[in-house]
Design an enzyme around this catalytic site. Sequence first.
Site, PDB file in Angstrom:
ATOM      1  N   ARG A   1       6.538  -9.486  31.214  1.00 11.29           N
ATOM      2  CA  ARG A   1       7.436  -8.993  32.269  1.00 11.29           C
ATOM      3  C   ARG A   1       7.450  -9.905  33.497  1.00 11.29           C
ATOM      4  O   ARG A   1       8.456 -10.010  34.185  1.00 11.29           O
ATOM      5  CB  ARG A   1       6.976  -7.611  32.723  1.00 11.29           C
ATOM      6  CG  ARG A   1       7.147  -6.519  31.709  1.00 11.29           C
ATOM      7  CD  ARG A   1       8.547  -5.947  31.784  1.00 11.29           C
ATOM      8  NE  ARG A   1       8.707  -4.819  30.888  1.00 11.29           N
ATOM      9  CZ  ARG A   1       9.834  -4.132  30.758  1.00 11.29           C
ATOM     10  NH1 ARG A   1      10.895  -4.443  31.461  1.00 11.29           N
ATOM     11  NH2 ARG A   1       9.908  -3.132  29.913  1.00 11.29           N
TER      12      ARG A   1
ATOM     13  N   LYS B   1      -5.257  -2.810  33.608  1.00 10.33           N
ATOM     14  CA  LYS B   1      -4.368  -2.517  32.486  1.00 10.33           C
ATOM     15  C   LYS B   1      -3.960  -3.856  31.895  1.00 10.33           C
ATOM     16  O   LYS B   1      -3.246  -4.631  32.518  1.00 10.33           O
ATOM     17  CB  LYS B   1      -3.143  -1.733  32.956  1.00 10.33           C
ATOM     18  CG  LYS B   1      -2.136  -1.471  31.840  1.00 10.33           C
ATOM     19  CD  LYS B   1      -0.870  -0.796  32.350  1.00 10.33           C
ATOM     20  CE  LYS B   1       0.162  -0.629  31.236  1.00 10.33           C
ATOM     21  NZ  LYS B   1       1.436  -0.051  31.727  1.00 10.33           N
TER      22      LYS B   1
ATOM     23  N   ILE C   1      -2.765   3.120  28.859  1.00 18.09           N
ATOM     24  CA  ILE C   1      -1.603   3.646  29.581  1.00 18.09           C
ATOM     25  C   ILE C   1      -0.444   3.502  28.615  1.00 18.09           C
ATOM     26  O   ILE C   1      -0.009   2.395  28.307  1.00 18.09           O
ATOM     27  CB  ILE C   1      -1.375   2.906  30.905  1.00 18.09           C
ATOM     28  CG1 ILE C   1      -2.555   3.194  31.853  1.00 18.09           C
ATOM     29  CG2 ILE C   1      -0.068   3.348  31.560  1.00 18.09           C
ATOM     30  CD1 ILE C   1      -2.510   2.428  33.156  1.00 18.09           C
TER      31      ILE C   1
ATOM     32  N   THR D   1       6.475   0.551  34.951  1.00 19.74           N
ATOM     33  CA  THR D   1       7.622  -0.083  34.298  1.00 19.74           C
ATOM     34  C   THR D   1       8.432   0.934  33.512  1.00 19.74           C
ATOM     35  O   THR D   1       9.665   0.934  33.551  1.00 19.74           O
ATOM     36  CB  THR D   1       7.136  -1.192  33.352  1.00 19.74           C
ATOM     37  OG1 THR D   1       6.338  -2.118  34.079  1.00 19.74           O
ATOM     38  CG2 THR D   1       8.301  -1.922  32.726  1.00 19.74           C
TER      39      THR D   1
ATOM     40  N   TYR E   1      -2.867  -4.852  36.893  1.00 19.91           N
ATOM     41  CA  TYR E   1      -1.939  -4.698  35.768  1.00 19.91           C
ATOM     42  C   TYR E   1      -1.403  -6.067  35.380  1.00 19.91           C
ATOM     43  O   TYR E   1      -0.660  -6.688  36.145  1.00 19.91           O
ATOM     44  CB  TYR E   1      -0.810  -3.743  36.177  1.00 19.91           C
ATOM     45  CG  TYR E   1       0.264  -3.486  35.144  1.00 19.91           C
ATOM     46  CD1 TYR E   1       0.133  -3.849  33.807  1.00 19.91           C
ATOM     47  CD2 TYR E   1       1.443  -2.860  35.529  1.00 19.91           C
ATOM     48  CE1 TYR E   1       1.135  -3.603  32.883  1.00 19.91           C
ATOM     49  CE2 TYR E   1       2.459  -2.602  34.614  1.00 19.91           C
ATOM     50  CZ  TYR E   1       2.297  -2.980  33.292  1.00 19.91           C
ATOM     51  OH  TYR E   1       3.295  -2.728  32.394  1.00 19.91           O
TER      52      TYR E   1
ATOM     53  N   TYR F   1       8.364 -12.768  39.340  1.00 17.83           N
ATOM     54  CA  TYR F   1       9.382 -13.724  39.779  1.00 17.83           C
ATOM     55  C   TYR F   1       8.829 -14.856  40.642  1.00 17.83           C
ATOM     56  O   TYR F   1       9.081 -16.021  40.358  1.00 17.83           O
ATOM     57  CB  TYR F   1      10.552 -13.043  40.510  1.00 17.83           C
ATOM     58  CG  TYR F   1      11.693 -14.006  40.758  1.00 17.83           C
ATOM     59  CD1 TYR F   1      12.571 -14.334  39.729  1.00 17.83           C
ATOM     60  CD2 TYR F   1      11.861 -14.627  41.990  1.00 17.83           C
ATOM     61  CE1 TYR F   1      13.581 -15.257  39.921  1.00 17.83           C
ATOM     62  CE2 TYR F   1      12.875 -15.554  42.189  1.00 17.83           C
ATOM     63  CZ  TYR F   1      13.731 -15.865  41.157  1.00 17.83           C
ATOM     64  OH  TYR F   1      14.729 -16.778  41.356  1.00 17.83           O
TER      65      TYR F   1
END
Length: 292
Positions: free
Chosen positions: A137, A160, A202, A43, A132, A106
């Site tokens: 997001r 993550k 991260i 990202t 992740y 989405y």
Amino acid sequence: MFPGVMSALITPFADGVFDRDAFAAHIEYQLAGGVDGVVPCGTTGESATLTHDEHKTVITACIEIVAGRVPVLAGTGSNSTAESVELTKFAQSAGADGALLITPYYNKPTQGGLIAHYKAVAEAVELPIVLYNVPGRTALNMLPETVAQLSDLPNVVAIKEATANMEQCSNIHRLCGDKISLISGDDATFLPFLSIGGSGVISVASNLDPKRMSAIYEHWNKGEIAQARAVHEELLILNNLLFCETSPIPVKAAVSMLGFCRDELRLPLLPMSDAPRANLRDELTRLGLPLK
């Protein structure tokens, strides 16, 4: 797997084109600062606006520049399973040490859909896979029970976790034990994350201050909890400023202040607004970072 501090690298641009020289200089700054690995095309690297060819170019450049000095965990996630398979296969062929795959955004699959998605990618490669989870997001939360099922796949080695939800992270550790590693995706909660079974981060902040981020982990491993907490608290204002506008807007601005890249983003992201930019510069100055 993938313990310690891994930098979620920015992708530098110059007049709309990937700037490999700037990328190389920035990576060298990361390595000199003691990070344990790097993550291109996440990202923070504006992966959503990279073409597939650019994505592959950035991953290849990172692997070549790092030259085996630390692990390269390539971002290869997508909301399309077929695209994720293609990018992950490429990362494997290019010599990446692992792949980081965001939950599909989405289209909001069910938890069963998540399992099918990750299983399809994992079975298409031999590369270590890092899940992740970042609901802020993707509008989708991967539940601990789902992570537990995915941890049975032999090459799913870590997650993550970017929820900053310590209860959720604790439940992942409770259900998975040592089958997978827990990697924080939230700098501000990295230290408490370590206390509940986390093994690394991260990091966005390490783009700017790799030495301090690495020091948190080093102090923790030595049992120097007070020292780790002191560094953690020293970075709290920076961590807040790096998310005062949509990331990676602030970190790209800050890296440009250090002289490693232009402050150039791709639409729909715009450069940082003036008032928070001034606050960010003041904080970099307070931390003694080498402004240009």
